[in-house]
Structures are given as structure tokens and as C-alpha cells.
Design a protein around this motif. Structure first.
Motif, PDB file in Angstrom:
ATOM      1  N   ILE A 561      18.112  63.241 -26.505  1.00 30.47           N
ATOM      2  CA  ILE A 561      18.616  62.073 -25.782  1.00 30.47           C
ATOM      3  C   ILE A 561      17.830  61.847 -24.491  1.00 30.47           C
ATOM      4  O   ILE A 561      17.542  60.705 -24.113  1.00 30.47           O
ATOM      5  N   SER A 562      17.436  62.917 -23.815  1.00 26.06           N
ATOM      6  CA  SER A 562      16.734  62.803 -22.534  1.00 26.06           C
ATOM      7  C   SER A 562      15.288  62.349 -22.694  1.00 26.06           C
ATOM      8  O   SER A 562      14.782  61.574 -21.867  1.00 26.06           O
ATOM      9  N   LEU A 563      14.618  62.819 -23.738  1.00 25.33           N
ATOM     10  CA  LEU A 563      13.174  62.620 -23.847  1.00 25.33           C
ATOM     11  C   LEU A 563      12.750  61.505 -24.800  1.00 25.33           C
ATOM     12  O   LEU A 563      11.611  61.037 -24.712  1.00 25.33           O
ATOM     13  N   THR A 564      13.627  61.084 -25.689  1.00 33.42           N
ATOM     14  CA  THR A 564      13.232  60.058 -26.665  1.00 33.42           C
ATOM     15  C   THR A 564      13.165  58.690 -25.999  1.00 33.42           C
ATOM     16  O   THR A 564      14.159  58.227 -25.426  1.00 33.42           O
ATOM     17  N   PRO A 565      12.032  58.016 -26.062  1.00 36.09           N
ATOM     18  CA  PRO A 565      11.949  56.656 -25.479  1.00 36.09           C
ATOM     19  C   PRO A 565      12.801  55.672 -26.278  1.00 36.09           C
ATOM     20  O   PRO A 565      13.157  55.930 -27.426  1.00 36.09           O
TER      21      PRO A 565
END
Length: 721
Positions: A561-565
Motif C-alpha cells: 500500500i505504501s510503495l505501489t504508485p
């Protein structure tokens, strides 16, 4: 600001939508349909949804056609259905049952009126007992399990439905066809030529039936309806993997891996590495894989970047309420019921399989093509290893035939409207075979081939699918289910790679991406279950492997959730949100319909507002208005009491399909501004009603002194009565 107004409107409307869906798909079937054959909550949710959607898409269109459909009809229908089940399924005396209901109802009312405090005390006590029981059952693993599910699902919903909460503009041109259809359904017109007949009516009728409870504006409804069918898609992935791999008290968290892929990673800009890009190529490179030829883009093609389809299409189409996407939500559950029937031969799974198949046909038959390519290998494999009896096979074929007939009743429209069916990107191969439709252009010899540039990840999916299918050679334990997962994936991959293998384009790549996403999710979830949980965590941690798996999934979820654009953060998204019309116009149409009496107004604008206003008011195309009315004339015979003139200060570049006048849109808008100026200099009944940087909306009060007197006279007569 108008964005804030739209967010408020859509938030309140979502609450109404969720309450309506709860009543229609949970509370009503729980009260009306038999439930004793269901022994757990996930089954109850899934089975009741399938049964209710089958009623809606297969039976309710006939009542709409008979012009007897409505809220009162729904009450009568479900009460009658309840009585039929009591009489013929439970074998009860209906008269005695109704008498008991009457007695219990009257008794409870009298007791409540006599001592309301006791009733409230009993209600609070029961609620407290339920909460206490829920807390006792909710272990630390349970909190983590359902917490992860809720976070993934809500976030995955958010990135897709966000568009519908900041704008009422249709995300695709097709949506305006369904705005029109949704509005004529409100007056019990099932279809007409303007609505695009002949076309599958299941999708519009499904949305319309939910809206019988929600009572929302059609445009509002279609922009937030993805909340429902996307939730069903995510729940289906969760349900199928849980049911496939949880047995004999064993737990799995594999469904969360599948949900992370399907819900967050695949509908993101990095999904190009998973889906690959589709290039338009005249002379592809050829690789000989005896006895096949494999076509792929050359280095020059890749440098030219002649990309035809990108994964952004997969994300974008699922921000809309289009029948193909709604029907695709039933793809995976249909295959699951097929697997369960082939395993158990139970009539329950055959019924659910037939219902879901008929639903797909009724909503969008194009989904049946990838469904066939996925179902056929599983069915053939079952015949080979399970040796299905002739009696069971005959029953299966008969039920599937019945589902096909019921699901395709919409074809009766052809008897009313004598023209051919356009299948388009959903099935270009069929349009080629039937020699009809615009998709024929894709098969012209001089045209470019649409070739996939495969990536290492999609090749890994191909290899993993064949490995899983290969496990079927060793028929024991979960081998049939594992092999079925592999065969389902191979089926959808075959369609995706068909042009690369020298076959015609069976389904457009942009439509097939959702099934490739299903394949990725199923295979990834299955491999996680086999490799990570069963062979690694269970071997190391034994009884606490499930807790470790949940913690691992939690960590993966946080990073994902944090890293996926996200597409919603890109310039492409912001550009496409209002590509078809300005954001102000659909909101103004909504406000006009909410404030003014039906058919007391006419909206002058381009064609996009016509389907939004149909059945509630009048619409006139801008060019027709300019030709019909001279602004210098004193006596203007307008068709209604109020005229709203929508002016674009910066005319849209959007080119409507087949709209002749779009080529002169800028010139027409300049003439419309001149018309307003001339009219204002000759009349005193026009004023600026709304203004923004991009648009102006004027209102002409066309009410005469005589019409006002007649209106007052009618009101006095009504008061006198």
C-alpha cells in the motif's frame, strides 16, 4: 466549490446505496429464501447474492416489459415468493402461518405499547449479549485476519471509486447510453432503439432494481455503483481461495496475496510489467517453436513505441459501471461452482453454476468467451480423471442449456428491432465470423497486427500455470483443485496470446486484462499457499504457522500500500476525468432536476446531457437551437417554462462518435455566446444562473403572465378539493 458539493452528494448517496444493497442482497433473501442448507456466513453471503442477482437479471426484465415493476411490485413479489417456499418447500399450511404472524405481530405491538421500557430493556440486553458473544469469538488471529481483509478491500475500492466521488462526468462514452437506459427504466420501458437495442439488459436492470430502494439520480447511481460490484469481485477472490484451500480446520492467508495483486498492484502504473504492452505491428518478428510460430515485436517496434493498449485501460474501465465489467465479476465464482460440482456432483453447486452462467449471459455475453476457454480444459480434465457418469453428464448439459436459454432472452429484442448485433472489442472474432460490426476493420489485411510484448512476469505466470496443471497427473489430495487453477489460467492466457500464436484476435486485450488479473491472483495465491504456508511455515512453526503467515501478510500489505504508485495521482487520470464533458454540466443537470418540476424545463447543450435529462425534462442540441430560434424575435415559442443554455467558454475537444456537428464545436459555441448577447438585448427574462472558469449557464424564464394565472387557478382548485 463544486467538487465539495459532489463529494457530499456522493457520500450521502453511498450510504443509501449500501443500505439498499444490504436489504436486497442480505436481509430479504435471509427472510425469504431457504437458509437451512447453509452452514457458514461466507456461503450465506455468496449464495444469497447469486440467487438474488439471478432473480433480478433473469426474471425482473419480463415484469418491466409488462410495465408492472416498481417498489410495490417488489414487496408483493418477495412476499409471494416466501409463501410459495412455505407451501412447496417447507410443506407448511400458509393460512396457519399467516394467522400466527398476525397474532405474534399484534401481541408484540400491544406488549410494547403497554410497557415500552421493558421492550427497550430487552432490546439493549439482546444487543449486549451479541456484542459479548462476538468479542469472545474474536481472537487475536481473528482481529488480524479481518483487519487485513478490511484494509486491503477498502483501499482497493478507494483507488477505483475515487473518480466517481469527485466528478459526475461519465468515464467512458458507453456510460451515457446506460444513463439513458437507466432513466427510461424508471418509467418501465425495458429497451428502445436509442438505448442501443439489441443489447444485454441484465446490467441496467440490476442497477435499476438496486435503485428502487436507494431512489438516487441515475447519473449519481452509475458513478457510485462500482462500490457494489467491486466489493463482490474482491469478496469472490477471498471466498474462492478460502474455500479451495481451507479444509479440516486448516487456515490460510493466501487470499490476501491474491487481493493485494488484484486490488492494488495490477490496477497501478507498474502493472505494465505484469500485463505487457500491446503494439500495432505490420511486420513482426517470428520465433519458430515447433510446430508453432510465435510473433513478437522487433527492437525497432519497441523503440517506435506504437503502443495500442496499456494497462491503464484495465484500471479505468473499473471506475465505471459498464456491463462487461459487472459480468466479469461473476467469472471466477462460476468457475468455482463448476469445480465443486465436478468434485461432489451435488445439485446445489450445479444450480449455483447454472445461475451464475445465466447471469453472465444476461449482463454481457462477451464474458462467456474467456469463460468457455477456462471452463473447457477443467471439464475435459474432469472427464479424463473422474470418469463422470453418463447420467451426471446428461444432467449437466441439460442445466447448462437451460441457463444459456434463460440468460439470452434479451435476444428477443431482435424480433422488435431488425438490425445486427455489434460485439466490438468484447468479441472481435465473432464479428469477423458473422461479418458484422466495426471490429471488422481489425481484420483488414493491410492493418497492423495487435501483438503483445511479453514480459518476464507474464512468462512466469505461463510457466506457473503449466506447472500447476501438471499436478493433475498425480490424482490425490488437492490435485484436482490445483490443476483446475492452472487450467483456468492457461485458458485466459491462450486468448491473451492468441495473436502472438497466429490466431485471430478472439477478445480485445483491453477486455481480457481483467481475466489475466484473475489468473495472476489465483496462481499467486495458490503458490503462496503451497510454497510459503504448507511447505515452509507449517514445517517450521507447525501449530502457529497461520499466525506467522498473517504477520507476514500484514508486513507485505503495509509495503504494498505504501510503495505501489496509483493512477489517481497521475496527470493521465486528471486529464481523463473530464475528457467527455465539463464537470459542472452533469452536476447542474442534477440540480435542475432536483429543484424544478419534471418537464418544466429544456436544457440546451451538446448531446451528453440528453441521456441525463431524459424522462425528467427536455433537451435540445445546441446546433438545432441556434437554427430554430432567432434571438431578435420578440415572441419566442420555447417548448417549456424554463430554458437553460449551457455555454462552454473553452469548447471541449472531445469528438463524439458519429456526431456530425462536433467538427464545428468551437464555431457553434461562439455563435451561442452571440445568441445569448442578442437575446439579452431584446428580452428581459434571461439571467446568468451559474458561472465558472470553464462554463456559463443561463436561465430563460419563459413563463407568461397568462401561464402564471392558469397555474394559480389550478393550485386553488387543488386546495379547494
Amino acid at each position: 466549490m463544486i467538487e465539495n458539493e459532489i463529494i457530499k452528494l456522493q457520500t450521502v448517496s453511498t450510504f443509501k446505496l449500501i443500505v439498499s444493497a444490504y436489504l436486497l442482497f442480505h436481509w430479504i433473501p435471509k427472510k425469504v429464501l431457504p437458509q437451512e442448507y447453509i452452514d457458514n456466513s461466507p456461503d450465506r453471503i455468496m449464495f444469497n447474492i447469486i440467487h438474488m442477482v439471478a432473480f433480478i437479471t433473469l426474471i425482473f426484465p419480463l415484469f418491466i416489459y409488462m410495465k408492472i415493476f416498481g417498489v410495490m411490485f417488489l414487496f408483493i413479489f418477495f412476499i409471494s415468493l416466501k409463501l410459495l417456499f412455505l407451501k412447496y418447500y417447507f410443506k407448511k399450511d400458509v393460512a396457519v402461518y399467516l394467522q400466527n404472524v398476525y397474532i405474534y405481530t399484534v401481541t408484540d405491538i400491544l406488549k410494547t405499547l403497554e410497557n415500552p421500557k421493558m421492550y427497550l430493556s430487552s432490546f439493549k440486553s439482546n444487543a449486549a449479549d451479541r456484542i459479548r458473544s462476538f468479542k469472545l469469538q474474536m481472537t487475536s488471529n481473528g482481529v488480524l485476519y479481518w483487519g487485513i481483509f478490511s484494509v486491503i478491500m477498502l483501499y482497493a475500492l478507494y483507488i477505483r471509486v475515487y473518480r466517481g466521488y469527485i466528478s459526475l462526468v461519465g468515464a467512458a462514452p458507453d456510460m451515457y447510453q446506460f444513463y439513458y437506459w437507466g432513466n427510461i427504466l424508471k418509467v418501465n420501458i425495458l429497451f428502445d432503439k436509442t438505448a442501443g437495442a439489441p443489447y444485454m439488459w441484465g446490467g441496467p436492470v440490476l442497477v435499476h432494481t438496486v435503485n428502487q430502494f436507494a431512489n438516487l439520480n441515475t447519473v449519481v447511481m452509475y458513478n457510485i455503483f462500482p462500490v457494489l460490484f467491486l466489493f463482490f469481485m474482491f469478496f469472490t477472490i477471498f471466498y474462492v481461495l478460502r474455500k479451495l484451500f481451507e479444509s479440516e480446520g486448516q487456515k490460510t492467508a493466501s487470499m490476501f496475496v491474491a487481493l493485494l495483486l488484484f486490488g492494488i498492484i495490477l490496477p497501478s502504473p507498474i502493472s505494465e510489467k505484469l500485463f505487457g504492452l500491446i503494439y500495432g505491428i505490420v511486420k513482426p518478428e517470428i520465433l519458430q517453436l515447433f510446430p508453432f510460430s510465435f510473433y513478437y515485436p522487433s527492437a525497432l517496434d519497441l523503440q517506435a513505441k506504437n503502443v495500442v493498449t496499456t494497462p491503464s485501460v484495465f484500471f479505468w474501465r473499473f471506475t465505471t459501471t459498464l456491463p462487461y465489467e459487472i459480468a466479469s465479476a461473476f467469472f471466477l465464482i462460476n468457475l468455482y461452482f463448476l469445480i465443486r460440482f465436478l468434485e461432489s456432483k451435488k445439485n446445489l453447486y450445479l444450480l449455483l453454476y447454472a445461475e451464475s452462467l445465466a447471469i453472465i449471459f444476461s449482463i454481457h455475453g462477451g464474458v462467456a468467451i474467456p469463460l468457455l476457454c477456462s471452463s473447457l480444459p477443467v471439464f475435459i480434465y474432469a472427464l479424463a480423471v473422474r470418469k463422470m457418469e453418463l447420467k451426471v453428464l446428461t444432467r449437466f448439459i441439460a442445466v447448462v442449456a437451460a441457463a444459456g436459454i434463460l440468460g439470452n432472452l434479451w435476444l428477443l429484442q431482435i424480433m422488435v428491432y431488425k438490425f445486427t448485433i455489434g460485439l466490438g472489442a468484447a468479441a472481435p472474432l465473432l464479428e469477423k465470423l458473422f461479418k458484422t460490426g466495426s471490429a471488422l476493420k481489425a481484420f483488414e489485411p493491410a492493418g497492423a497486427l495487435l501483438i503483445l510484448a511479453p514480459t518476464s512476469l507474464i512468462l512466469a505466470l505461463v510457466i506457473s500455470s503449466f506447472v500447476l496443471a501438471f499436478t493433475g497427473i498425480f490424482p490425490k489430495g488437492l490435485s484436482f483443485r490445483l490443476a483446475s487453477v492452472g487450467l483456468i489460467s492457461i485458458g485466459v492466457l491462450f486468448i491473451y496470446f492468441a495473436p502472438n500464436l497466429g490466431f485471430p484476435r478472439i477478445v480485445d486485450h483491453s477486455r481480457q486484462m481483467v481475466f489475466i488479473a484473475y489468473a495472476y491472483s489465483l496462481v499467486a495465491g495458490t503458490l503462496y499457499y503451497l510454497i510459503v504456508e504448507k511447505w515452509f511455515l507449517k514445517a517450521l512453526f507447525k501449530n502457529v504457522y497461520f499466525t506467522i503467515s498473517l504477520i507476514l501478510i500484514l508486513i507485505i500489505s503495509i509495503f504494498t500500500i505504501s510503495l505501489t504508485p496509483r493512477w489517481i495521482d497521475t496527470e493521465l487520470f486528471r486529464k481523463n476525468v473530464h475528457d467527455i464533458e465539463y464537470k459542472e454540466f452533469p452536476f447542474l443537470v442534477y440540480k435542475i432536476g432536483d429543484v424544478f418540476q419534471p418537464f418544466s424545463y429544456t436544457i440546451v447543450s451538446y448531446v451528453q446531457e440528453f441521456p441525463q435529462v431524459i424522462s425528467k425534462g427536455y433537451h435540445m442540441n445546441t446546433q438545432d437551437f441556434l437554427q430554430m430560434y432567432d434571438p431578435s424575435e420578440k415572441d419566442m415559442k420555447f417548448p417549456s417554462e424554463y430554458i437553460f443554455v449551457f455555454v462552454e467558454n473553452a469548447p471541449k475537444e472531445y469528438q463524439g462518435l458519429g456526431e456530425y456537428w462536433y467538427r464545428w464545436r468551437r464555431d457553434i459555441m461562439l455563435k451561442l455566446k452571440d445568441w445569448v448577447g442578442v437575446y439579452a438585448s431584446n428580452h428581459d427574462n434571461i439571467k446568468l444562473w451559474y458561472r465558472s472558469r470553464w462554463v456559463d449557464a443561463y436561465i430563460i424564464d419563459n413563463r407568461t403572465h397568462e401561464s402564471l394565472l392558469l397555474k394559480q387557478q389550478r393550485e386553488f382548485k387543488e386546495i379547494g378539493r
